[in-house]
Design a protein around this motif. Structure first.
Motif, PDB file in Angstrom:
ATOM      1  N   GLY A  29      39.257  33.333  33.988  1.00  0.00           N
ATOM      2  CA  GLY A  29      38.263  34.321  34.373  1.00  0.00           C
ATOM      3  C   GLY A  29      36.490  34.575  33.411  1.00  0.00           C
ATOM      4  N   THR A  99      30.506  36.566  41.822  1.00  0.00           N
ATOM      5  CA  THR A  99      29.754  37.258  41.524  1.00  0.00           C
ATOM      6  C   THR A  99      28.222  37.035  40.164  1.00  0.00           C
ATOM      7  N   ILE A 156      35.076  43.935  37.920  1.00  0.00           N
ATOM      8  CA  ILE A 156      36.630  45.248  38.340  1.00  0.00           C
ATOM      9  C   ILE A 156      37.367  44.676  39.987  1.00  0.00           C
TER      10      ILE A 156
HETATM   11  C1  BMX Z   1      35.034  40.643  40.510  1.00  0.00           C
HETATM   12  C2  BMX Z   1      34.851  39.059  41.518  1.00  0.00           C
HETATM   13  C3  BMX Z   1      36.504  39.565  41.662  1.00  0.00           C
HETATM   14  C4  BMX Z   1      37.311  39.710  40.232  1.00  0.00           C
HETATM   15  C5  BMX Z   1      36.787  40.260  39.431  1.00  0.00           C
HETATM   16  C6  BMX Z   1      37.775  40.450  37.856  1.00  0.00           C
HETATM   17  C7  BMX Z   1      33.937  37.413  40.470  1.00  0.00           C
HETATM   18  C8  BMX Z   1      33.154  35.970  39.692  1.00  0.00           C
HETATM   19  N1  BMX Z   1      34.741  38.404  40.423  1.00  0.00           N
HETATM   20  O1  BMX Z   1      34.869  41.835  41.277  1.00  0.00           O
HETATM   21  O2  BMX Z   1      36.165  38.416  42.296  1.00  0.00           O
HETATM   22  O3  BMX Z   1      38.980  39.570  40.680  1.00  0.00           O
HETATM   23  O4  BMX Z   1      35.212  40.237  38.757  1.00  0.00           O
HETATM   24  O5  BMX Z   1      37.363  39.659  37.333  1.00  0.00           O
HETATM   25  O6  BMX Z   1      33.836  37.233  41.655  1.00  0.00           O
HETATM   26  P1  BMX Z   1      37.837  39.308  36.177  1.00  0.00           P
HETATM   27  O7  BMX Z   1      36.968  37.886  35.303  1.00  0.00           O
HETATM   28  O8  BMX Z   1      37.068  40.556  34.881  1.00  0.00           O
HETATM   29  O9  BMX Z   1      38.980  39.019  35.837  1.00  0.00           O
END
Ligand code: BMX
Ligand code: ZN
Length: 332
Positions: A29, A99, A156
């Motif tokens: 994560g 992201t 999310i």
């Molecule tokens: C972001 C994206 C999603 C991920 C979600 C939950 C990235 C790094 N993340 O929207 O792919 O499923 O966050 O991620 O692109 P978490 O880190 O909160 O579990």
């Protein structure tokens, strides 16, 4: 740092004799990594939990290899399942998009790198997809037309299952619902670079941004939270709301409105059997309030049939799901 060597032998020997080797599940994560060997939908040990290294992809890969090696000392692994935030091509194991929550992660050929170093079969899957796979299995939902898992934490994320199969989309980005636009005024910049994404409002970071907006217009007499505006955390807001602080309660109500905005859009689009909520903030969702809001923000036929469940596997869903996908692929 915790040790992986606990209970290595007995359970594992038993599994090998039965022809059921575990797979190592690793959940990567934005803030933490969880890892444990998994078999038949259950971790065989207490998972190791470590912070996600902040030195970029190289340091993350080094940490993943270190974890795999640590477990290989005690377990004969059938493979490794990685549940990671980001858009993933599960066939090649390449990270196609990410992201700012995992900076520089895009373009990492994770499966290729890990397989060449460990010689184990590796499967890489988006974290919410992995969690959806595990939760649907534990709830026996594989016959349902649609099941949607939403993870509410640093970001999310979303995982969609149709008749027990993950729906990944033509370009592997299905379920990236944190980036649905839920407002129009370009007020909040999301870590993906777009404005007004659902994640910018309903994730932990979104809740904090809402709190700062609400509290910045208030005086210290109206809430002790105003006093500590710069040290504000999701925990302080949630605990103040629990103690009856009216402004904190208002902030939590707005957060539920934000949550509802995304869920209502997905419900209207997919008409799933159910939603499953997981992730660090899901335990603070008031399910009655969410249902009440959804009743007014979706069509009656949708609202009447909408089921929302709390995750059964909690934090472990992504780790278990990724490992289970590896085992299911091997046994096919
Ligand atoms: C972001 C994206 C999603 C991920 C979600 C939950 C990235 C790094 N993340 O929207 O792919 O499923 O966050 O991620 O692109 P978490 O880190 O909160 O579990
Ligand atoms: Zn976004």
């Amino acid at each position: 740092m915790q040790s992986a060597s606990k209970s290595a032998t007995d359970g594992n020997l038993d599994s090998i004799l039965k022809g059921k080797m575990p797979a190592l599940g690793i959940d990567l994560g934005g803030t933490k990594i969880l890892a444990a060997p998994v078999n038949e939908g259950r971790p065989l040990t207490e998972p190791i939990k470590e912070p996600t290294p902040c030195g970029g992809p190289q340091s993350i890969i080094a940490k993943l290899l270190e974890l795999i090696e640590r477990f290989q000392k005690d377990y004969i692994l059938a493979g490794v399942g990685i549940s990671t935030a980001g858009i993933v091509n599960p066939d090649t194991g390449e990270i196609l998009g990410s992201t700012g929550n995992l900076p520089g992660w895009t373009g990492t050929h994770l499966k290729q790198i890990l397989e060449s170093k460990t010689l184990l079969p590796v499967h890489v899957e988006n974290d919410a997809n992995s969690a959806a796979y595990a939760e649907a299995s534990v709830r026996d939902l594989s016959d349902k037309e649609g099941v949607v898992l939403i993870t509410i934490g640093t970001g999310i994320g979303g995982g969609i299952l149709m008749k027990g199969q993950l729906y990944r989309g033509e370009h592997f980005a299905a379920g990236e619902c944190g980036h649905i636009r839920i407002a129009l005024n370009n007020q909040r910049l999301c870590t993906c670079g777009l404005f007004d994404c659902w994640e910018a409002y309903a994730s932990g970071r979104g809740l904090l941004a809402t709190a700062k907006e609400v509290l910045s217009e208030k005086t210290k007499e109206q809430s002790p939270l105003v006093h500590a505006l710069n040290e504000l955390t999701t925990q302080t807001i949630i605990s103040a709301a629990g103690k009856g602080d009216l402004l904190a309660r208002k902030i939590m109500h707005i957060w539920h409105e934000h949550l509802c905005a995304g869920i209502a859009s997905i419900a209207q689009t997919l008409d799933p059997d159910c939603f499953i909520l997981t992730g660090g903030l899901s335990k603070f969702v008031d399910f009655d309030l969410l249902h009440e809001l959804l009743k007014d923000r979706t069509q009656p036929h949708i609202a009447a049939n909408l089921k929302i469940y709390m995750s059964k596997l909690g934090d472990l869903a992504g780790m278990i799901g990724a490992a289970q996908i590896v085992l299911d692929r091997i046994s096919v």
